[in-house]
Write a protein that holds these residues in place. Structure first.
Motif, PDB file in Angstrom:
ATOM      1  N   ILE A 149       0.845  -1.210   0.000  1.00 53.47           N
ATOM      2  CA  ILE A 149       0.000   0.000   0.000  1.00 53.47           C
ATOM      3  C   ILE A 149       0.871   1.247   0.000  1.00 53.47           C
ATOM      4  CG2 ILE A 149      -1.655   1.341   1.365  1.00 53.47           C
ATOM      5  CD1 ILE A 149      -2.811  -1.357   2.331  1.00 53.47           C
ATOM      6  N   LEU A 150       1.902   1.245   0.830  1.00 53.84           N
ATOM      7  CA  LEU A 150       2.788   2.407   0.910  1.00 53.84           C
ATOM      8  C   LEU A 150       3.497   2.653  -0.421  1.00 53.84           C
ATOM      9  CD1 LEU A 150       4.360   1.944   4.463  1.00 53.84           C
ATOM     10  CD2 LEU A 150       2.933   3.859   3.711  1.00 53.84           C
ATOM     11  N   THR A 151       4.002   1.571  -1.024  1.00 58.37           N
ATOM     12  CA  THR A 151       4.722   1.714  -2.295  1.00 58.37           C
ATOM     13  C   THR A 151       3.816   2.279  -3.384  1.00 58.37           C
ATOM     14  OG1 THR A 151       6.199  -0.114  -1.744  1.00 58.37           O
ATOM     15  CG2 THR A 151       6.025   0.496  -4.060  1.00 58.37           C
ATOM     16  N   GLU A 152       2.617   1.709  -3.523  1.00 55.11           N
ATOM     17  CA  GLU A 152       1.691   2.167  -4.565  1.00 55.11           C
ATOM     18  C   GLU A 152       1.151   3.564  -4.255  1.00 55.11           C
ATOM     19  OE1 GLU A 152      -1.303  -0.775  -5.178  1.00 55.11           O
ATOM     20  OE2 GLU A 152       0.127  -2.353  -5.707  1.00 55.11           O
ATOM     21  N   TRP A 153       0.989   3.853  -2.970  1.00 54.53           N
ATOM     22  CA  TRP A 153       0.551   5.195  -2.571  1.00 54.53           C
ATOM     23  C   TRP A 153       1.584   6.231  -3.000  1.00 54.53           C
ATOM     24  CZ3 TRP A 153      -0.939   6.562   3.211  1.00 54.53           C
ATOM     25  CH2 TRP A 153      -1.423   7.885   3.263  1.00 54.53           C
ATOM     26  N   MET A 154       2.850   5.935  -2.749  1.00 54.88           N
ATOM     27  CA  MET A 154       3.901   6.870  -3.135  1.00 54.88           C
ATOM     28  C   MET A 154       3.948   7.055  -4.650  1.00 54.88           C
ATOM     29  SD  MET A 154       5.166   7.992  -0.332  1.00 54.88           S
ATOM     30  CE  MET A 154       3.430   7.892   0.147  1.00 54.88           C
ATOM     31  N   GLN A 155       3.727   5.984  -5.383  1.00 55.92           N
ATOM     32  CA  GLN A 155       3.706   6.081  -6.850  1.00 55.92           C
ATOM     33  C   GLN A 155       2.541   6.953  -7.311  1.00 55.92           C
ATOM     34  OE1 GLN A 155       3.529   1.987  -8.042  1.00 55.92           O
ATOM     35  NE2 GLN A 155       5.738   1.643  -7.807  1.00 55.92           N
ATOM     36  N   GLU A 156       1.391   6.742  -6.729  1.00 59.40           N
ATOM     37  CA  GLU A 156       0.210   7.525  -7.099  1.00 59.40           C
ATOM     38  C   GLU A 156       0.378   8.988  -6.714  1.00 59.40           C
ATOM     39  OE1 GLU A 156      -3.609   8.245  -8.635  1.00 59.40           O
ATOM     40  OE2 GLU A 156      -2.262   6.515  -8.828  1.00 59.40           O
ATOM     41  N   ALA A 157       1.076   9.247  -5.601  1.00 58.47           N
ATOM     42  CA  ALA A 157       1.274  10.619  -5.129  1.00 58.47           C
ATOM     43  C   ALA A 157       2.394  11.342  -5.862  1.00 58.47           C
ATOM     44  CB  ALA A 157       1.559  10.623  -3.624  1.00 58.47           C
ATOM     45  N   GLY A 158       3.078  10.622  -6.760  1.00 58.66           N
ATOM     46  CA  GLY A 158       4.139  11.264  -7.535  1.00 58.66           C
ATOM     47  C   GLY A 158       5.466  11.335  -6.826  1.00 58.66           C
ATOM     48  N   ALA A 159       5.688  10.442  -5.855  1.00 58.44           N
ATOM     49  CA  ALA A 159       6.947  10.477  -5.107  1.00 58.44           C
ATOM     50  C   ALA A 159       8.144  10.112  -5.974  1.00 58.44           C
ATOM     51  CB  ALA A 159       6.877   9.531  -3.909  1.00 58.44           C
ATOM     52  N   ASN A 160       7.893   9.431  -7.100  1.00 58.74           N
ATOM     53  CA  ASN A 160       8.997   9.017  -7.976  1.00 58.74           C
ATOM     54  C   ASN A 160       9.286  10.024  -9.080  1.00 58.74           C
ATOM     55  OD1 ASN A 160       9.325   6.607  -6.546  1.00 58.74           O
ATOM     56  ND2 ASN A 160       7.748   5.570  -7.762  1.00 58.74           N
ATOM     57  N   ALA A 161       8.572  11.147  -9.062  1.00 61.72           N
ATOM     58  CA  ALA A 161       8.802  12.169 -10.087  1.00 61.72           C
ATOM     59  C   ALA A 161      10.210  12.736  -9.958  1.00 61.72           C
ATOM     60  CB  ALA A 161       7.769  13.283  -9.953  1.00 61.72           C
ATOM     61  N   SER A 162      10.761  13.157 -11.077  1.00 58.50           N
ATOM     62  CA  SER A 162      12.147  13.638 -11.089  1.00 58.50           C
ATOM     63  C   SER A 162      12.335  14.905 -10.261  1.00 58.50           C
ATOM     64  CB  SER A 162      12.587  13.893 -12.537  1.00 58.50           C
ATOM     65  OG  SER A 162      11.726  14.848 -13.158  1.00 58.50           O
ATOM     66  N   ARG A 163      11.262  15.690 -10.120  1.00 59.03           N
ATOM     67  CA  ARG A 163      11.394  16.944  -9.376  1.00 59.03           C
ATOM     68  C   ARG A 163      11.402  16.738  -7.862  1.00 59.03           C
ATOM     69  NH1 ARG A 163       6.307  18.334  -7.489  1.00 59.03           N
ATOM     70  NH2 ARG A 163       4.561  17.192  -8.411  1.00 59.03           N
ATOM     71  N   VAL A 164      11.062  15.523  -7.389  1.00 56.85           N
ATOM     72  CA  VAL A 164      11.030  15.228  -5.958  1.00 56.85           C
ATOM     73  C   VAL A 164      12.401  14.731  -5.523  1.00 56.85           C
ATOM     74  CG1 VAL A 164       9.937  13.906  -4.116  1.00 56.85           C
ATOM     75  CG2 VAL A 164       8.583  14.648  -6.089  1.00 56.85           C
ATOM     76  N   THR A 165      12.986  15.376  -4.537  1.00 56.24           N
ATOM     77  CA  THR A 165      14.303  14.993  -4.046  1.00 56.24           C
ATOM     78  C   THR A 165      14.197  13.723  -3.200  1.00 56.24           C
ATOM     79  OG1 THR A 165      14.094  16.311  -2.034  1.00 56.24           O
ATOM     80  CG2 THR A 165      14.973  17.418  -3.978  1.00 56.24           C
ATOM     81  N   GLU A 166      15.353  13.129  -2.929  1.00 53.44           N
ATOM     82  CA  GLU A 166      15.374  11.928  -2.101  1.00 53.44           C
ATOM     83  C   GLU A 166      14.864  12.225  -0.695  1.00 53.44           C
ATOM     84  OE1 GLU A 166      15.583   8.100  -1.155  1.00 53.44           O
ATOM     85  OE2 GLU A 166      15.940   8.941  -3.149  1.00 53.44           O
ATOM     86  N   ALA A 167      15.231  13.397  -0.163  1.00 58.03           N
ATOM     87  CA  ALA A 167      14.728  13.788   1.161  1.00 58.03           C
ATOM     88  C   ALA A 167      13.216  13.970   1.130  1.00 58.03           C
ATOM     89  CB  ALA A 167      15.396  15.088   1.616  1.00 58.03           C
ATOM     90  N   GLY A 168      12.704  14.492   0.008  1.00 59.17           N
ATOM     91  CA  GLY A 168      11.266  14.663  -0.140  1.00 59.17           C
ATOM     92  C   GLY A 168      10.544  13.330  -0.171  1.00 59.17           C
ATOM     93  N   ARG A 169      11.133  12.351  -0.845  1.00 57.34           N
ATOM     94  CA  ARG A 169      10.522  11.021  -0.902  1.00 57.34           C
ATOM     95  C   ARG A 169      10.473  10.384   0.483  1.00 57.34           C
ATOM     96  NH1 ARG A 169      14.020  10.835  -5.453  1.00 57.34           N
ATOM     97  NH2 ARG A 169      12.861  10.975  -7.412  1.00 57.34           N
ATOM     98  N   ARG A 170      11.568  10.514   1.228  1.00 60.52           N
ATOM     99  CA  ARG A 170      11.584   9.942   2.582  1.00 60.52           C
ATOM    100  C   ARG A 170      10.548  10.615   3.466  1.00 60.52           C
ATOM    101  NH1 ARG A 170      17.314  10.155   1.876  1.00 60.52           N
ATOM    102  NH2 ARG A 170      17.388  12.037   3.170  1.00 60.52           N
ATOM    103  N   ALA A 171      10.408  11.926   3.321  1.00 57.87           N
ATOM    104  CA  ALA A 171       9.424  12.656   4.127  1.00 57.87           C
ATOM    105  C   ALA A 171       8.005  12.223   3.778  1.00 57.87           C
ATOM    106  CB  ALA A 171       9.588  14.156   3.918  1.00 57.87           C
ATOM    107  N   MET A 172       7.742  12.042   2.480  1.00 54.43           N
ATOM    108  CA  MET A 172       6.411  11.611   2.053  1.00 54.43           C
ATOM    109  C   MET A 172       6.089  10.223   2.603  1.00 54.43           C
ATOM    110  SD  MET A 172       6.411  12.967  -1.905  1.00 54.43           S
ATOM    111  CE  MET A 172       4.778  12.344  -2.301  1.00 54.43           C
ATOM    112  N   ARG A 173       7.056   9.324   2.562  1.00 54.42           N
ATOM    113  CA  ARG A 173       6.813   7.971   3.072  1.00 54.42           C
ATOM    114  C   ARG A 173       6.595   7.989   4.576  1.00 54.42           C
ATOM    115  NH1 ARG A 173       7.283   3.023   0.678  1.00 54.42           N
ATOM    116  NH2 ARG A 173       7.384   1.238   2.099  1.00 54.42           N
ATOM    117  N   THR A 174       7.358   8.802   5.284  1.00 53.31           N
ATOM    118  CA  THR A 174       7.172   8.915   6.737  1.00 53.31           C
ATOM    119  C   THR A 174       5.776   9.442   7.066  1.00 53.31           C
ATOM    120  OG1 THR A 174       9.532   9.311   7.092  1.00 53.31           O
ATOM    121  CG2 THR A 174       8.032   9.999   8.840  1.00 53.31           C
ATOM    122  N   ASP A 175       5.336  10.455   6.313  1.00 54.52           N
ATOM    123  CA  ASP A 175       3.985  10.984   6.510  1.00 54.52           C
ATOM    124  C   ASP A 175       2.935   9.913   6.260  1.00 54.52           C
ATOM    125  OD1 ASP A 175       4.937  13.526   7.099  1.00 54.52           O
ATOM    126  OD2 ASP A 175       4.848  14.198   5.012  1.00 54.52           O
ATOM    127  N   ALA A 176       3.125   9.135   5.187  1.00 52.42           N
ATOM    128  CA  ALA A 176       2.170   8.078   4.848  1.00 52.42           C
ATOM    129  C   ALA A 176       2.136   7.004   5.934  1.00 52.42           C
ATOM    130  CB  ALA A 176       2.525   7.461   3.500  1.00 52.42           C
TER     131      ALA A 176
END
Length: 283
Positions: free
Chosen positions: A19-46
């Motif tokens: 669920i977390l992995t697909e949620w991050m994909q749907e939320a655009g966490a893998n977009a090129s404009r999102v930094t690695e720190a941003g991805r970690r923050a999004m996953r922590t929030d989720a």
């Protein structure tokens, strides 16, 4: 606990990583404009949100009663998310879109895993995600309103500085419209400075005030009265011809209050009242 709530809770427990992995994909966490720190923050929030959802559903929480105590942890996580993103300059729409992205992985799992009343389980997920998104928007609005109020207060304080001209004399140069809120700030700041400095005279300069009407005059009179109650006197400077005519036309009584047409004249009067004599040095 209803059957559909139990089904959703089981899916959350058995497929959390997916669920977390697909949620991050749907939320655009893998977009090129999102930094690695941003991805970690999004996953922590989720992860925090999912923890709150499991706790609430496990405690018998009903999405229709989102204000109930069972949802306290989840509401706290959503408020923290919304405030953090508001401070970063992100919009309420971006935050709610992130929360709503929670739906897609759950819908896919319900379609694949739930055999009894899948529509009821899907409705529970949809209702819950909508309540979560609404809560983030509400929190975002409150956060922005608080920020705007603080900025307005800071601007009021910055726009009404109290200046110590010399020993025993303070000055307040006022610029812009004089309303009740600003008068209150002026009064509080000026009275506090009178106490701190022991000043006996205050000059209120209204050269930068565009118009003087009955309300503005009343604000000035209240400020002068408060200054006198503190044992100090007041001079109003910046009385231009137009303002003088307006004051007379409105029948406003400024008797007993010293007034001058310019700050320089008010300063001269203040020095005379303090016992200073101004002379031009011979060169």
């Amino acid at each position: 606990m209803s059957r559909e709530t139990d089904a959703v809770l089981q899916l959350l427990g058995q497929h959390e990583a997916q669920i977390l992995t697909e949620w991050m994909q749907e939320a655009g966490a893998n977009a090129s404009r999102v930094t690695e720190a941003g991805r970690r923050a999004m996953r922590t929030d989720a992860e925090e949100i999912l923890r709150g959802v499991r706790e609430a559903l496990g405690g018998g929480g009903d999405p229709d009663a989102f204000q109930s105590p069972q949802w306290n942890t989840l509401r706290g996580a959503l408020e923290s998310l919304s405030r953090s993103r508001a401070a970063q300059g992100q919009s309420a729409g971006d935050t709610s879109a992130f929360v709503l992205a929670f739906k897609r992985p759950l819908f896919a799992l319900i379609e694949r895993e739930v055999r009894e009343q899948p529509m009821a389980a899907a409705w529970t997920v949809s209702l819950l995600a909508d309540r979560m998104a609404q809560w983030t928007v509400s929190t975002y609005q409150h956060t922005r309103e608080d920020l705007i109020r603080r900025q307005q207060q800071d601007l009021l304080e910055l726009s009404t500085p109290v200046i110590k001209l010399f020993e025993g004399v303070l000055a307040v140069p006022m610029i812009g419209t004089l309303d009740s809120a600003r008068t209150q700030v002026v009064m509080e700041t000026l009275l506090q400075r009178i106490v701190e400095t022991g000043s006996r005279l205050a000059i209120i300069d209204i050269t930068g005030v565009p118009t003087v009407d009955t309300l503005v005059a009343q604000h000035l009179l209240k400020t002068v009265s408060a200054i006198r109650l503190m044992g100090a006197e007041c001079i109003i400077s910046g009385i231009r011809p137009q303002i003088a005519q307006t004051i007379v036309h409105l029948g406003i009584d400024l008797q007993g209050i010293a007034s001058k047409s310019s700050l320089a004249d008010a300063l001269t009067l203040a020095m005379e009242q303090q016992g200073f004599v101004i002379t031009r040095r011979q060169v």
